[in-house]
Structures are given as structure tokens and as C-alpha cells.
Design a protein around this motif. Structure first.
Motif, PDB file in Angstrom:
ATOM      1  N   PRO A   1       1.355   5.111  -4.079  1.00  0.00           N
ATOM      2  CA  PRO A   1       2.445   4.170  -3.769  1.00  0.00           C
ATOM      3  C   PRO A   1       2.090   3.120  -2.710  1.00  0.00           C
ATOM      4  N   LEU A   2       0.994   3.329  -1.993  1.00  0.00           N
ATOM      5  CA  LEU A   2       0.593   2.383  -0.956  1.00  0.00           C
ATOM      6  C   LEU A   2      -0.218   1.203  -1.497  1.00  0.00           C
ATOM      7  N   PHE A   3      -0.558   1.259  -2.805  1.00  0.00           N
ATOM      8  CA  PHE A   3      -1.417   0.245  -3.409  1.00  0.00           C
ATOM      9  C   PHE A   3      -0.856  -0.226  -4.744  1.00  0.00           C
ATOM     10  N   GLN A   4      -1.210  -1.453  -5.098  1.00  0.00           N
ATOM     11  CA  GLN A   4      -0.930  -1.997  -6.422  1.00  0.00           C
ATOM     12  C   GLN A   4      -2.234  -1.944  -7.211  1.00  0.00           C
ATOM     13  N   GLU A   5      -2.127  -1.785  -8.515  1.00  0.00           N
ATOM     14  CA  GLU A   5      -3.305  -1.835  -9.391  1.00  0.00           C
ATOM     15  C   GLU A   5      -4.413  -0.901  -8.911  1.00  0.00           C
TER      16      GLU A   5
ATOM     17  N   PHE B   1     -11.564   4.274  -4.429  1.00  0.00           N
ATOM     18  CA  PHE B   1     -10.756   3.519  -5.378  1.00  0.00           C
ATOM     19  C   PHE B   1     -10.792   2.034  -5.051  1.00  0.00           C
ATOM     20  N   GLU B   2     -10.328   1.246  -6.006  1.00  0.00           N
ATOM     21  CA  GLU B   2     -10.072  -0.172  -5.776  1.00  0.00           C
ATOM     22  C   GLU B   2      -8.585  -0.392  -5.979  1.00  0.00           C
ATOM     23  N   GLY B   3      -7.999  -1.214  -5.152  1.00  0.00           N
ATOM     24  CA  GLY B   3      -6.588  -1.521  -5.280  1.00  0.00           C
ATOM     25  C   GLY B   3      -6.167  -2.534  -4.235  1.00  0.00           C
ATOM     26  N   LYS B   4      -5.012  -3.110  -4.464  1.00  0.00           N
ATOM     27  CA  LYS B   4      -4.438  -4.052  -3.513  1.00  0.00           C
ATOM     28  C   LYS B   4      -3.466  -3.305  -2.619  1.00  0.00           C
ATOM     29  N   PRO B   5      -3.623  -3.404  -1.306  1.00  0.00           N
ATOM     30  CA  PRO B   5      -2.627  -2.784  -0.429  1.00  0.00           C
ATOM     31  C   PRO B   5      -1.244  -3.344  -0.748  1.00  0.00           C
ATOM     32  N   ASP B   6      -0.266  -2.460  -0.868  1.00  0.00           N
ATOM     33  CA  ASP B   6       1.103  -2.877  -1.175  1.00  0.00           C
ATOM     34  C   ASP B   6       1.813  -3.169   0.136  1.00  0.00           C
ATOM     35  N   VAL B   7       1.480  -4.322   0.697  1.00  0.00           N
ATOM     36  CA  VAL B   7       2.055  -4.740   1.968  1.00  0.00           C
ATOM     37  C   VAL B   7       3.410  -5.368   1.682  1.00  0.00           C
ATOM     38  N   GLU B   8       4.429  -4.866   2.340  1.00  0.00           N
ATOM     39  CA  GLU B   8       5.792  -5.331   2.101  1.00  0.00           C
ATOM     40  C   GLU B   8       5.894  -6.856   2.191  1.00  0.00           C
ATOM     41  N   GLY B   9       6.391  -7.454   1.125  1.00  0.00           N
ATOM     42  CA  GLY B   9       6.579  -8.895   1.110  1.00  0.00           C
ATOM     43  C   GLY B   9       5.306  -9.691   0.877  1.00  0.00           C
ATOM     44  N   ASN B  10       4.147  -9.033   0.730  1.00  0.00           N
ATOM     45  CA  ASN B  10       2.890  -9.745   0.531  1.00  0.00           C
ATOM     46  C   ASN B  10       2.292  -9.339  -0.811  1.00  0.00           C
ATOM     47  N   ARG B  11       2.678 -10.020  -1.850  1.00  0.00           N
ATOM     48  CA  ARG B  11       2.188  -9.711  -3.200  1.00  0.00           C
ATOM     49  C   ARG B  11       0.808 -10.304  -3.453  1.00  0.00           C
ATOM     50  N   SER B  12       0.290 -11.099  -2.541  1.00  0.00           N
ATOM     51  CA  SER B  12      -1.020 -11.710  -2.733  1.00  0.00           C
ATOM     52  C   SER B  12      -2.097 -11.004  -1.908  1.00  0.00           C
ATOM     53  N   ALA B  13      -1.856  -9.757  -1.548  1.00  0.00           N
ATOM     54  CA  ALA B  13      -2.844  -9.013  -0.767  1.00  0.00           C
ATOM     55  C   ALA B  13      -4.169  -8.945  -1.527  1.00  0.00           C
ATOM     56  N   GLU B  14      -5.258  -8.955  -0.788  1.00  0.00           N
ATOM     57  CA  GLU B  14      -6.592  -8.924  -1.366  1.00  0.00           C
ATOM     58  C   GLU B  14      -6.920  -7.532  -1.892  1.00  0.00           C
ATOM     59  N   LYS B  15      -7.502  -7.466  -3.073  1.00  0.00           N
ATOM     60  CA  LYS B  15      -7.973  -6.196  -3.628  1.00  0.00           C
ATOM     61  C   LYS B  15      -9.123  -5.698  -2.760  1.00  0.00           C
ATOM     62  N   ARG B  16      -9.196  -4.381  -2.551  1.00  0.00           N
ATOM     63  CA  ARG B  16     -10.222  -3.796  -1.695  1.00  0.00           C
ATOM     64  C   ARG B  16     -10.831  -2.577  -2.366  1.00  0.00           C
ATOM     65  N   TYR B  17     -12.119  -2.353  -2.098  1.00  0.00           N
ATOM     66  CA  TYR B  17     -12.758  -1.076  -2.412  1.00  0.00           C
ATOM     67  C   TYR B  17     -12.520  -0.207  -1.184  1.00  0.00           C
ATOM     68  N   THR B  18     -12.047   1.017  -1.384  1.00  0.00           N
ATOM     69  CA  THR B  18     -11.731   1.907  -0.267  1.00  0.00           C
ATOM     70  C   THR B  18     -12.349   3.277  -0.499  1.00  0.00           C
ATOM     71  N   TYR B  19     -12.903   3.841   0.567  1.00  0.00           N
ATOM     72  CA  TYR B  19     -13.463   5.186   0.556  1.00  0.00           C
ATOM     73  C   TYR B  19     -12.815   5.919   1.725  1.00  0.00           C
ATOM     74  N   LEU B  20     -12.095   7.003   1.413  1.00  0.00           N
ATOM     75  CA  LEU B  20     -11.381   7.776   2.429  1.00  0.00           C
ATOM     76  C   LEU B  20     -11.842   9.220   2.438  1.00  0.00           C
ATOM     77  N   LEU B  21     -11.963   9.782   3.617  1.00  0.00           N
ATOM     78  CA  LEU B  21     -12.173  11.216   3.794  1.00  0.00           C
ATOM     79  C   LEU B  21     -11.076  11.731   4.713  1.00  0.00           C
ATOM     80  N   TYR B  22     -10.464  12.839   4.312  1.00  0.00           N
ATOM     81  CA  TYR B  22      -9.459  13.509   5.142  1.00  0.00           C
ATOM     82  C   TYR B  22      -9.925  14.934   5.378  1.00  0.00           C
ATOM     83  N   THR B  23      -9.771  15.420   6.606  1.00  0.00           N
ATOM     84  CA  THR B  23     -10.072  16.820   6.911  1.00  0.00           C
ATOM     85  C   THR B  23      -9.226  17.263   8.095  1.00  0.00           C
ATOM     86  N   ILE B  24      -9.275  18.554   8.355  1.00  0.00           N
ATOM     87  CA  ILE B  24      -8.594  19.132   9.510  1.00  0.00           C
ATOM     88  C   ILE B  24      -9.673  19.588  10.485  1.00  0.00           C
TER      89      ILE B  24
END
Length: 177
Positions: free
Chosen positions: A95-99, A120-143
Motif C-alpha cells: 500500500p505504500l507504493f504504486q505499480e 522491488f521497483e515501484g513509485k512511492p505513494d506519497v500523498e498528493g504526489n502522483r508524479s513520484a519517481e519510480k525507484r528500485y528498493t532493497y529492504l532488509l528487516y530483522t530483530i
């Protein structure tokens, strides 16, 4: 002959692997980091993380196109909850990204530490900013030590072929204390 030798040296430097240097980034984490990254200035931090928690580490390249961050925050998650944490992020990232187009969404082990890993690749779903730049993103989550640690790398798609292998090498060297 001299032109040929010069061309060989030029090709060598263009194809040369990026240099990674081991760095103690926080009191809880060290990793090898590309020497092409630098610490973000206070002005860059304020602009990029307006109203959000400032990361423990925030780096970028000279063009400010790449973003590498590490953030730790207290959490209710326990050390053995990484699989459950992954299920949570499986539902909360889209839900935080478009496409959004995932190329990785799995549990991985790096240096004897379990992570939920996403690429993943996707556009950040920034409120009110439909022209956000598409980004390649690599995330790691751990405890780690009763804290949620997020390691994030992103860049525009035109830099993905250069930075994806660098980010992967960096992430593979992640070591917790």
C-alpha cells in the motif's frame, strides 16, 4: 600501439568493481559500504525525512540519487519473530507504493542472522504526489536486541544495473554486535 594500451586501461577502470570499505556504522552494526557513498548533510536529512524519524545512518551518492539508510527502533517483536515480521511487511509494503513489482520477498540468512528481504521497483505513494519517481528498493528487516532494524537501499531505475549488485554485496557483509 599507445592508443591500444590507453584504451585497455580505460576499459579496466570503467569495468572495475566498486570499492567497498568495512565501516562500523552504528554501535550495533558494521558492514562493507561503497566508497561512492557519503553521509547525508543535515540539510539533506531534513529534506528527505521531513516529519519522519531520522535514520541512524543515512548515506547518498554525489548526485543525491541513491539513498542508503539504517534505522533501529524499539519494538514488541521478539528475536524469533522474523517469519511473523515478514508476514506483516508482506501486507504493509504494497500500500505504500504504486505499480509495485517484487523480485524478492523472502526470509534470508546473512552472517547467521535471519532477515525478511524485499527487492522491488515501484513509485512511492506519497500523498498528493502522483508524479513520484519510480525507484528500485532493497529492504532488509530483522530483530536485534529487542529492536526492529531496517536496512534500506534505493535508487532510480536508470541506476539499478550499477547499484543493485553493489547493494547486494554491501548487504551480504552486514554484521551485528
Amino acid at each position: 600501439m599507445i592508443k591500444s594500451i590507453g584504451l585497455i586501461f580505460l576499459l579496466f577502470f570503467l569495468v572495475q568493481e566498486p570499492v567497498l570499505k568495512k565501516q562500523k556504522l552504528t554501535d550495533y552494526l558494521s558492514m562493507d559500504v561503497s566508497t561512492e557513498l557519503r553521509t547525508m548533510t543535515q540539510q539533506e536529512l531534513s529534506a528527505k525525512f521531513l516529519g519522519a524519524r531520522i535514520p541512524d545512518v543515512a548515506m547518498t551518492d554525489e548526485q543525491s540519487a541513491v539513498e542508503f539508510t539504517i534505522t533501529a527502533s524499539p519494538t514488541f517483536w521478539q528475536d524469533g519473530d522474523v517469519a511473523l515480521l515478514k508476514e506483516f511487511y508482506d501486507a504493509s509494503i504494497p500500500p505504500l507504493f504504486q505499480e509495485i513489482d517484487f523480485s524478492q520477498k523472502e526470509l534470508v540468512e546473512l552472517n547467521e542472522k535471519e532477515f525478511a528481504a524485499y527487492q522491488f521497483e515501484g513509485k512511492p505513494d506519497v500523498e498528493g504526489n502522483r508524479s513520484a519517481e519510480k525507484r528500485y528498493t532493497y529492504l532488509l528487516y530483522t530483530i536485534h536486541r529487542n529492536g526492529l532494524v531496517t536496512i534500506s537501499f534505493s535508487c532510480p531505475p536508470y541506476l539499478k544495473s550499477k547499484w543493485k549488485p553493489i547493494a547486494q554485496k554491501m548487504f551480504e557483509t552486514t554484521k551485528f554486535r
